[in-house]
Scaffold this motif. Structure first.
Motif: not given
Length: 464
Positions: A62-73, A303-305, A353-363
């Protein structure tokens, strides 16, 4: 606020992806708003009765897809609007939402590239020197792009020297450039018995003879390659070792070593098509890593983007680079500078990297749907691939199956399209799951295919 809990009933695919999809849906509906904190991962894992690793993967997705943001602590919260949309990314590209379901085109899923492009173009709008995108560019002007290309190729484990990278307008042009630069009319090129369709047309136009090499469950047969080379004076081997089109096979490292050893034995130049190489989570090193002195490595970002981002990269040994650059010049002079700049920016800033990961996840989700709907005994596919290979039941001719599928509103391609020897095509079809914008249409199309497979057919009952 009430502690958020995802409703997973309306989502398909792996559990981590269901949670990520639920986050996106609840943001779109307003159930989650900017700044809302999500449950601690361990608490959500306990509530849902799943592993902590699954929740961690869901939050990361969800962070990769732009939905969330987080920090340690500080935890994880809904992020403000940024580079990517929080609404469903399925509407970014215009593809038909009605009419025939198209499983014939092997294109990326319509994803988040539109939003990323808008942001990039807005940045360029403030640039001081836009004229560079409208002028001729020399090899020196492309240095930043070849450096970015080398960085991109490192994602698949290829140690690429930017000086040995040549830009093209996509992988298909890269293949043509490699053939133009290294072969002459009458030369013989070896390919897998089932191969990328346009190769046959390119070879015909260039006067190059294609000879098929046998394939098995592991991909290109090293033994048959050796046997063919003993019979034929071949100059080049074209192959697709990773997520082969159309069979989906990915060669093992051992098979790659064997193939390159045979190529070295018979002094074959290898043209390695790695256009799908960025999709698998894990994969062996490219052939170019096993035989760098004789391999022209080809890939692209289409193919990846995004399919319209026509930027490709060739990586070749020193003794081929001048000829390859000359072939680019005579075929298109140079790739469009604006396209190359967008690709470079995305590679450098992490967007690629984010776009490629989206393609991978959706595939992965769509392949999971296919495995749920289609009979496993006929199916061959890889979890992160866009396409799958379907061996047809006894009694079905591939053209008959294609005709019946089209009559019921689904487009597919038969093995004949990919067969070097069309008189010996297997009874099989290729289905591409990524062209359709919605999972609903993919699901409907797969159900139609499954229903046809369940019908016994008399081979003499159809006259085509």
């Amino acid at each position: 606020m009430t502690i958020w809990r995802p409703d997973l009933e309306k989502h398909a695919g792996p559990v981590y992806r269901q949670i990520s999809d639920a986050i996106g849906k609840d943001i779109s509906s307003g159930k989650l708003v900017v700044g809302d904190r999500l449950p601690v991962q361990r608490d959500l894992a306990y509530t849902l009765g799943i592993s902590l690793n699954t929740v961690s993967r869901a939050y990361a997705d969800a962070t990769t897809r732009g939905y969330l943001q987080g920090e340690v602590g500080r935890g994880t919260w809904v992020r403000a609007a940024g580079a990517f949309p929080v609404q469903s990314p399925q509407t970014d590209l215009i593809r038909r939402a009605t009419g025939p379901i198209d499983f014939s085109l092997n294109l990326p899923v319509p994803g988040m590239a539109t939003k990323a492009l808008a942001q990039t173009l807005a940045t360029l709008n403030n640039a001081s020197n836009l004229s560079v995108f409208l002028d001729d560019q020399t090899q020196g002007d492309q240095k930043q792009h070849t450096i970015a290309g080398a960085k991109w190729l490192s994602r698949v484990g290829l140690e690429a020297d930017p000086e040995n990278i040549i830009l093209t307008t996509g992988a298909q042009q890269g293949i043509m450039v490699a053939m133009l630069a290294t072969m002459r009319p009458g030369d013989v090129m070896l390919t897998e018995a089932l191969t990328y369709g346009p190769i046959k047309a390119l070879a015909q136009h260039l006067g190059i003879k294609i000879i098929p090499v046998g394939i098995d469950e592991g991909g290109l047969s090293a033994e048959d390659l050796d046997a063919v080379c003993q019979r034929v004076a071949a100059k080049t081997l074209y192959c697709m070792p990773t997520l082969h089109t159309p069979t989906t096979t990915t060669m093992s490292a051992e098979r790659r070593e064997a193939v390159t050893s045979i190529a070295r034995k018979h002094d074959l130049l290898i043209i390695e098509d790695d256009v799908f190489g960025f999709l698998p989570v894990k994969r062996p090193l490219p052939l170019a890593s096993f035989a760098p002195e004789r391999t022209i490595y080809i890939t692209s970002v289409s193919k990846s983007l995004a399919p319209g981002l026509r930027v490709g990269y060739l990586h070749a040994p020193d003794h081929y680079t001048n000829a390859l650059r000359a072939a680019v010049n005579i075929s298109c002079w140079m790739p469009p500078p604006l396209m190359a700049d967008i690709a470079s920016k995305w590679i450098d800033n992490g967007t690629a990297d984010s776009l490629s990961e989206y393609q991978r996840s959706e595939a992965t989700v769509r392949q999971s749907l296919a495995r749920q709907i289609l009979p496993e005994k006929y199916l061959k596919a890889e979890p992160n691939g866009f396409h799958l290979w379907l061996d047809l039941p006894s009694g079905w001719h591939a053209d008959t199956f294609r005709t019946v599928a089209e009559q019921q509103g689904v487009k597919v391609l038969t093995a004949e399209i990919f067969s070097v020897d069309q008189t010996n095509s297997p009874p099989a079809i290729r289905l591409c799951l990524s062209h359709e914008a919605s999972r609903e249409r993919v699901t409907k199309g797969l159900q139609i295919i499954a229903n046809i497979l369940s019908e016994p057919r008399d081979p003499g009952a159809f006259i085509l």
